[in-house]
Write an enzyme that holds these catalytic residues in place. Structure first.
Site, PDB file in Angstrom:
ATOM      1  N   ALA A   1       0.819  -1.211   0.000  1.00 26.53           N
ATOM      2  CA  ALA A   1       0.000   0.000   0.000  1.00 26.53           C
ATOM      3  C   ALA A   1       0.854   1.262   0.000  1.00 26.53           C
ATOM      4  O   ALA A   1       0.466   2.286  -0.564  1.00 26.53           O
ATOM      5  CB  ALA A   1      -0.937   0.010   1.201  1.00 26.53           C
TER       6      ALA A   1
ATOM      7  N   GLU B   1       4.371   2.017  -6.831  1.00 26.14           N
ATOM      8  CA  GLU B   1       4.943   1.231  -7.929  1.00 26.14           C
ATOM      9  C   GLU B   1       4.949   1.985  -9.252  1.00 26.14           C
ATOM     10  O   GLU B   1       5.826   1.774 -10.091  1.00 26.14           O
ATOM     11  CB  GLU B   1       4.171  -0.085  -8.106  1.00 26.14           C
ATOM     12  CG  GLU B   1       4.244  -1.036  -6.931  1.00 26.14           C
ATOM     13  CD  GLU B   1       3.138  -0.808  -5.918  1.00 26.14           C
ATOM     14  OE1 GLU B   1       3.011  -1.606  -4.985  1.00 26.14           O
ATOM     15  OE2 GLU B   1       2.387   0.190  -6.083  1.00 26.14           O
TER      16      GLU B   1
ATOM     17  N   ASP C   1      22.917  36.720 -25.549  1.00 26.46           N
ATOM     18  CA  ASP C   1      23.593  37.453 -26.606  1.00 26.46           C
ATOM     19  C   ASP C   1      22.588  38.366 -27.309  1.00 26.46           C
ATOM     20  O   ASP C   1      21.382  38.156 -27.226  1.00 26.46           O
ATOM     21  CB  ASP C   1      24.177  36.484 -27.645  1.00 26.46           C
ATOM     22  CG  ASP C   1      25.406  35.755 -27.121  1.00 26.46           C
ATOM     23  OD1 ASP C   1      25.993  36.235 -26.144  1.00 26.46           O
ATOM     24  OD2 ASP C   1      25.748  34.703 -27.679  1.00 26.46           O
TER      25      ASP C   1
ATOM     26  N   ASP D   1      27.353  31.150 -28.863  1.00 27.10           N
ATOM     27  CA  ASP D   1      27.417  30.473 -30.152  1.00 27.10           C
ATOM     28  C   ASP D   1      28.833  30.187 -30.624  1.00 27.10           C
ATOM     29  O   ASP D   1      29.028  29.449 -31.575  1.00 27.10           O
ATOM     30  CB  ASP D   1      26.678  31.282 -31.227  1.00 27.10           C
ATOM     31  CG  ASP D   1      27.245  32.691 -31.384  1.00 27.10           C
ATOM     32  OD1 ASP D   1      28.252  33.019 -30.730  1.00 27.10           O
ATOM     33  OD2 ASP D   1      26.668  33.458 -32.166  1.00 27.10           O
TER      34      ASP D   1
ATOM     35  N   ASN E   1      -2.228   6.347  -1.188  1.00 26.88           N
ATOM     36  CA  ASN E   1      -1.563   5.479  -0.219  1.00 26.88           C
ATOM     37  C   ASN E   1      -2.200   5.571   1.164  1.00 26.88           C
ATOM     38  O   ASN E   1      -2.296   4.570   1.879  1.00 26.88           O
ATOM     39  CB  ASN E   1      -0.074   5.838  -0.126  1.00 26.88           C
ATOM     40  CG  ASN E   1       0.694   5.415  -1.359  1.00 26.88           C
ATOM     41  OD1 ASN E   1       0.182   4.682  -2.190  1.00 26.88           O
ATOM     42  ND2 ASN E   1       1.927   5.879  -1.483  1.00 26.88           N
TER      43      ASN E   1
ATOM     44  N   GLU F   1      -5.374   3.543   1.068  1.00 26.90           N
ATOM     45  CA  GLU F   1      -5.085   2.117   1.010  1.00 26.90           C
ATOM     46  C   GLU F   1      -4.598   1.576   2.352  1.00 26.90           C
ATOM     47  O   GLU F   1      -4.898   0.432   2.724  1.00 26.90           O
ATOM     48  CB  GLU F   1      -4.018   1.842  -0.056  1.00 26.90           C
ATOM     49  CG  GLU F   1      -4.473   2.103  -1.487  1.00 26.90           C
ATOM     50  CD  GLU F   1      -3.335   2.051  -2.479  1.00 26.90           C
ATOM     51  OE1 GLU F   1      -3.608   2.107  -3.683  1.00 26.90           O
ATOM     52  OE2 GLU F   1      -2.170   1.953  -2.037  1.00 26.90           O
TER      53      GLU F   1
ATOM     54  N   THR G   1      -5.899   0.980 -11.739  1.00 27.27           N
ATOM     55  CA  THR G   1      -6.752   2.159 -11.915  1.00 27.27           C
ATOM     56  C   THR G   1      -6.002   3.476 -11.755  1.00 27.27           C
ATOM     57  O   THR G   1      -6.343   4.472 -12.388  1.00 27.27           O
ATOM     58  CB  THR G   1      -7.915   2.117 -10.906  1.00 27.27           C
ATOM     59  OG1 THR G   1      -7.383   2.084  -9.577  1.00 27.27           O
ATOM     60  CG2 THR G   1      -8.781   0.887 -11.142  1.00 27.27           C
ATOM     61  N   ASP G   2      -4.967   3.514 -10.913  1.00 29.95           N
ATOM     62  CA  ASP G   2      -4.300   4.789 -10.620  1.00 29.95           C
ATOM     63  C   ASP G   2      -3.290   5.222 -11.673  1.00 29.95           C
ATOM     64  O   ASP G   2      -2.993   6.414 -11.802  1.00 29.95           O
ATOM     65  CB  ASP G   2      -3.570   4.700  -9.270  1.00 29.95           C
ATOM     66  CG  ASP G   2      -4.481   5.063  -8.112  1.00 29.95           C
ATOM     67  OD1 ASP G   2      -5.674   5.305  -8.370  1.00 29.95           O
ATOM     68  OD2 ASP G   2      -4.008   5.092  -6.970  1.00 29.95           O
TER      69      ASP G   2
END
Length: 899
Positions: free
Chosen positions: A272, A276, A318, A624, A690, A693, A723-724
C-alpha cells in the site's frame, strides 16, 4: 596515418586520389557508395532482452519479487502471481517508455544538422558530414568541428582543440608543413582559431576516433539531480513501508493473529505504501515536456535541464542572432569623403548604392572601391544563390559585407583570382580585428583589415581620401569616432575597414602587418530585432527572471537594441570596465539596474556567470562561439544556437535553440516550471491514494481484528498499477497552467516532497479519502443488510460486497483527486475541467477498469469483490463529489488568505 603525414602536400593529395580544388560530384558519389557514410560505429548497447530484465531488477522490483516469493511460501500462490504480474507489467511499461525516449532523443538530435564546408566541383559547398569521403578537401575555420581525419594542405595560424582525443585542454598548433600529427587534424576535434584546408584520408570507423568509439558504450551516465532527489524520496518511502510492515506484523502476532494472516497484513501495508507506478510516470512527464520544448524550438540535450529551467532567475542573452534576426544587411557606408546608403533587405538579393538618394558608380571612387574590395576579400564566408535568395555560408556579418560588395559591382571570385590570398591573420577576441594578405599580379602584396572601429583605429596611421593617402590626425580620429557613434545610435553594427600596401616579402606576424594602416571607412550593418523578443522580455519580468543582454558590439548599438526589446539601457557597462576583483564584479553584476553589457569578450562571460552564481542566481547563458563554451558549461543552463552556433558551443550546452530566438528560452522556462509542477501533481495524487489504502489495515490492527480487513493486498495492487496509473500519467502531461510565468522562480533548495505536498496529501486529501472510503462499510451494511451500530458486521460474501464498495469509493475519489491535483490553488472551473483531454481519457479508462474489477467473474473473484447493486452505488457515487467539494473549499480559503 603515419604514411600520409610523411608525404609532401602534392603526394598526400595524390595518395587520396584528389587535388587542391577537391573532388567532383561524381567522384564523391562513387566513393560514398563504396566506403559508406562518414558515421562513427554506434556503441554497443545492451540487447532488448537485457534492457527489459533491468526493468525487472531495480530496487522496487526486487522488493516486490521478494514479497511475491514470500506470498507463495506462505501458501498464497494467487497473491504471489499477482505481485509478479505487477512487476512484469510495470517493467514492460518502463521498458516501452525508455525505448520511446531513446527513439525520440535520436530523432530530435537530427533536428540540429552537422555540416562541413568542402570543395566540390571547384566551389565551396556546405554538406552534411555524413557525406564526406576520402579525397574531399575541407575548409577549416574558427569554430569548425572537424568531421574526418585529414592531412593539412594549407594552414594559417591554425590551433586545434584535441581535448576529445588527448584530454589536454590547451589548443595545439597544426600546420601544413608539420610532420606526423602536427600536419594532420582528426575527427571529433575543433578549430579554436585560424584557418586551413585539408584533404580527408579517413572517415567513419577508419578515423582515429572511430577506433575507440565503441568504448562509449561502457560509460554510465550519472543520475540527474532530479533523479537523485526522487530516488532518495522513493527509498525513504520504501524504508518506511518495510518498517511499518514489520511493526504491524509484530503487533498482529502480539494480539493473537495467525502468523499467516499477520504476514498477509504486513505485506498489504508494504504494498500500500510503495508507489509502484511512480518511476514510469516521472519518465513520461519529463519526456513529454522535452518533446513540447522541441516542438517550440528548444532542444533539451539533458533531461535535468528540464528541472533546472524552472528555477532560472537570470538569463544572460547574446544580442546578435538571439534578440535580433542575424540577417545582417549593410545599410550605410561612411568614408572620409562621402556618406553612402545601400538598398535591399536581408538576403533577398538586389539593391544598389545611393548618395543623396541618387545611384552611385563606385568604380569611379577610389576609396569606396578599395573599401568594397576589402569587404569582399577580408573574410572566410561566401554566399550562395538559392531560390532567389543569397544565403551566407559562414559568418553572417561577412556574408553581408560580400553582398555589399556585390551591390557595388565587386565580384569576390574575380577579385580572388586577381589577388589571391596568401596569408590570414584570423579574428581574435582580444584583437577584435581580422586581416588577410593578398598577392597582386606585380608581385607586391596588399593587406585588408576589418574589425571594430576602436580596434582598427589602434593600428591605423593614415587615411584615404580619393586616391590619396594622408597622415591620420586628431581631427580625423574625432570625425571617425563621431561617425561611428552616429551609426551605432541608429542601431547599426559598425565595422571599420582599412588597408596597407605591403612589399613582396610576407611579414612574419600579424603585428608586422597591422601597423600604419590606411583607413578606408565604416560600414553600418542592420540586424533587425526579432518581433517576439519584447513580449518575451516582458514575460520574464512578470516571472521574476532578470534578463541581461551581453554584446560584443558598440555600446550605442547595444543600447538601441535594448530599448527596442524593453530592457533598461540607461547604464551600459563596458567589458573593459568590469572589475578585476571577483567580489567587486559580483557586487556590480548583482545590481538589477545593470541589464546591458557591451564590448564584452567571450572569455568575460565565464566570470559574469560565476559572479551571478556566487550571488545565489540560477543562470541561463547563451552563446554560439568556441570561446563561449566555458561559460555555457559554467552556467546552470547553457543555451547554444542551433542555426548559427558552432559545434563546440552546442556540445557544451544543455539546451539548443533550433532557430536561435530568445523567445524560445522563455518557452522552455515555462515548460520547465510545468514539469516540476507535474511531478508534484502526481506525487500528491499517489500519496493521497496510499493513505486510503493503508487505513483499512490500520483500522483492522487497532481494533484487534474486530473490524474486518476491508481491502486485500490484491485490491491494493489493482489500485496502484491498474486504476491509478493512467490518471497519474495524464497528470504528468499537464500543460503549463495560466499564471505559471507570473510567479517568482522556485528556490534551488526546494524539494519535490515539500511540506506543502506532504501536508496536502497526508493531512487533507488522504484522510478525507480514507474516512469516506471506510464510511462505505457501515453505510453499505445499513442499506443492504439492515445493520445497526453495536451489532456485528456481515461476513462471508456479504463482506465482499462491502469490500467492493470501499474499493470502488477509493477509485472514484481518485478520479476526482486527479482533477483536484491539476492545480493548486486555482479552482477546477477556472482552469477548465475538460482542458486536459488525456486526463478525460484516463478517467474513462479507469472507470472501465473499475467495472471490470467489480463485474467480470474472473477478476472480481480473484480480487474478492462482491457485486454492488444500484442502491449501493449511490453512496459510492457521492464520495468523489464530497472530496472535490472539500478540496475546492480549501483552495478558496487559500486564495482568500493570499489576497
Amino acid at each position: 596515418m603515419d604514411g600520409i603525414a610523411a608525404l609532401a602536400i602534392d603526394e598526400a593529395l595524390a595518395s587520396c586520389d584528389s587535388r587542391r580544388e577537391g573532388l567532383n560530384s561524381d567522384e564523391a558519389a562513387a566513393r560514398l557508395l563504396a566506403d559508406g557514410p562518414n558515421v562513427l560505429p554506434a556503441p554497443r548497447q545492451p540487447g532488448a532482452l537485457r534492457r527489459f530484465v533491468a526493468q525487472l531488477t531495480h530496487f522496487f522490483a526486487v522488493m516486490l519479487w521478494v514479497a511475491a516469493a514470500l506470498a507463495v511460501v506462505a501458501g498464497l500462490p494467487v497473491l504471489g502471481v499477482a505481485i509478479a504480474v505487477v512487476v512484469v507489467v510495470n517493467g514492460a511499461f518502463s521498458f516501452a517508455q525508455e525505448e520511446r525516449a531513446t527513439t525520440a532523443a535520436a530523432s530530435l538530435r537530427e533536428l540540429v544538422p552537422t555540416t562541413s564546408v568542402a570543395l566540390r566541383d571547384g566551389s565551396r559547398v556546405s554538406l552534411p558530414v555524413t557525406e564526406l569521403v576520402r579525397g574531399d578537401v575541407v575548409v577549416l575555420q574558427e569554430g569548425s568541428r572537424i568531421a574526418a581525419d585529414a592531412r593539412l594542405i594549407e594552414s594559417d595560424g591554425l590551433l586545434v582543440d584535441e581535448s576529445t582525443l588527448s584530454g589536454e585542454s590547451r589548443p595545439v598548433s597544426r600546420s601544413a608543413t608539420g610532420s606526423g600529427d602536427e600536419g594532420c587534424v582528426f575527427a571529433g576535434t575543433y578549430v579554436s582559431s585560424g584557418s586551413g584546408r585539408a584533404v580527408v584520408f579517413a572517415t567513419g570507423s577508419r578515423s582515429r576516433i572511430g577506433g575507440i568509439a565503441t568504448l562509449t558504450g561502457s560509460v554510465v551516465r550519472r543520475p540527474t539531480p532530479l533523479r537523485q532527489d526522487l530516488n532518495q524520496a522513493v527509498r525513504a518511502i520504501a524504508a518506511i513501508a518495510v518498517a511499518c510492515g514489520a511493526v504491524f506484523f509484530v503487533a498482529t502476532i502480539a494480539i493473537g493473529t495467525d502468523p499467516q494472516d499477520g504476514f498477509l497484513f504486513s505485506l498489504g501495508v508494504i504494498v500500500a505504501l510503495v508507489p509502484e507506478g511512480l518511476m514510469p510516470t516521472l519518465t513520461l512527464s519529463l519526456a513529454m515536456s522535452a518533446t513540447r520544448m522541441a516542438k517550440a524550438g528548444a532542444l533539451v540535450r539533458h533531461l535535468e535541464a528540464v528541472e533546472t529551467l524552472g528555477a532560472t532567475t537570470v538569463i544572460c542573452s547574446d544580442k546578435t542572432g538571439t534578440m535580433t534576426t542575424n540577417q545582417m544587411t549593410a545599410r550605410r557606408v561612411w568614408t572620409p569623403s562621402r556618406s553612402v546608403s545601400a538598398t535591399g533587405s536581408g538576403w533577398a538579393g538586389g539593391g544598389t548604392l545611393l548618395e543623396a538618394d541618387r545611384p552611385l558608380d563606385p568604380a569611379s571612387l577610389d576609396e569606396l572601391q578599395d573599401l568594397l574590395r576589402a569587404a569582399a576579400l577580408c573574410g572566410n564566408a561566401h554566399v550562395e544563390r538559392r531560390d532567389g535568395r543569397w544565403l551566407p555560408v559562414g559568418d553572417p556579418t561577412e556574408g553581408a559585407l560580400q553582398l555589399l560588395a556585390h551591390k557595388g559591382g565587386v565580384d569576390r571570385e574575380e577579385a580572388e583570382r586577381r589577388t589571391p590570398r596568401i596569408r590570414e591573420y584570423p579574428f581574435g577576441s582580444v584583437r577584435r580585428r581580422m586581416t588577410t594578405l593578398h598577392r597582386r599580379p606585380d608581385g607586391s602584396s596588399v593587406a585588408y583589415t576589418k574589425g571594430s572601429p576602436e580596434a582598427v583605429l589602434e593600428v591605423t596611421g593614415r587615411i584615404r581620401r580619393g586616391a590619396d593617402d594622408a597622415p591620420l590626425g586628431a581631427a580625423d580620429r574625432d570625425a571617425i569616432t563621431t561617425a561611428a557613434d552616429e551609426l551605432a545610435r541608429l542601431g547599426l553594427r559598425v565595422m571599420a575597414v582599412a588597408m596597407r600596401e605591403v612589399g613582396p616579402v610576407v611579414p612574419p606576424s600579424a603585428a608586422d602587418v597591422e601597423r600604419d594602416l590606411g583607413f578606408l571607412g565604416l560600414v553600418g550593418l542592420e540586424d533587425p530585432v526579432r518581433p517576439e523578443v519584447a513580449p518575451a522580455v516582458d514575460a520574464c519580468r512578470r516571472a521574476g527572471i532578470r534578463v541581461v543582454m551581453i554584446s560584443g558590439d558598440h555600446p550605442e548599438t547595444a543600447r538601441t537594441v535594448a530599448d527596442a526589446v524593453g530592457l533598461r539601457a540607461g547604464e551600459v557597462v563596458l567589458g573593459a570596465d568590469l572589475p578585476e576583483d571577483d567580489d567587486e564584479l559580483r557586487r556590480l553584476i548583482a545590481d538589477p539596474a545593470v541589464e546591458v553589457l557591451a564590448r564584452v569578450a567571450p572569455e568575460q562571460k565565464l566570470r559574469i556567470a560565476r559572479a551571478l552564481q556566487a550571488g545565489g542566481s540560477i543562470v541561463a547563458m547563451t552563446g554560439d562561439g568556441v570561446n563561449d563554451a566555458p561559460a555555457l558549461r559554467q552556467a546552470d543552463i547553457g543555451v547554444a544556437m542551433g542555426a548559427s552556433g558552432t559545434d563546440v558551443a552546442r556540445e557544451a550546452a544543455d539546451l539548443i535553440l533550433l532557430d536561435d530566438s530568445f523567445a524560445h528560452i522563455v518557452d522552455a522556462v515555462e515548460e520547465g516550471r510545468a514539469a516540476f509542477d507535474n511531478i508534484r501533481r502526481f506525487l500528491t495524487y499517489h500519496l493521497t491514494d496510499n493513505v486510503a489504502e493503508l487505513t483499512p489495515f490500520v483500522v483492522w490492527a487497532l481494533s484487534a481484528g474486530r473490524i474486518p480487513l476491508m481491502i486485500s493486498v490484491l485490491q491494493v495492487l489493482a489500485l496502484d498499477i491498474g486504476t491509478d496509473l493512467l490518471p497519474a500519467l495524464a497528470l504528468g502531461a499537464e500543460r503549463p497552467e495560466a499564471g505559471v510565468m507570473d510567479r517568482p522562480p522556485r528556490r534551488r533548495n526546494e524539494h519535490l516532497l515539500s511540506h506543502h505536498v506532504l501536508a496536502r496529501a497526508f493531512g487533507f486529501l488522504g484522510p478525507i479519502e480514507a474516512v469516506l472510503s471506510m464510511a462505505m462499510v457501515p453505510i453499505g451494511a445499513a442499506i443492504a443488510y439492515g445493520w445497526r451500530p453495536g451489532s456485528s458486521l456481515p461476513a462471508g460474501s456479504d463482506l465482499e460486497v462491502l469490500s467492493a464498495m470501499v474499493f470502488a469509493a477509493i477509485v472514484c475519489m481518485q478520479m476526482a483527486n486527479a482533477f483536484a491535483c491539476r492545480s493548486d490553488p486555482a479552482s477546477l472551473r477556472s482552469i477548465g475541467p475538460l482542458a486536459n483531454r488525456l486526463l478525460l481519457a484516463a478517467v474513462g479508462a479507469e472507470l472501465l477498469l473499475l467495472l471490470g474489477f467489480l463485474y467480470l467473474p474472473g477478476l472480481s473473484g480473484v480480487l474478492g469483490n462482491g457485486p454492488i447493486t444500484a442502491e449501493l452505488w449511490i453512496p459510492v457515487a457521492v464520495t468523489p463529489f464530497l472530496l472535490l467539494a472539500a478540496e475546492e473549499g480549501r483552495k478558496a480559503w487559500v486564495r482568500r488568505r493570499a489576497t
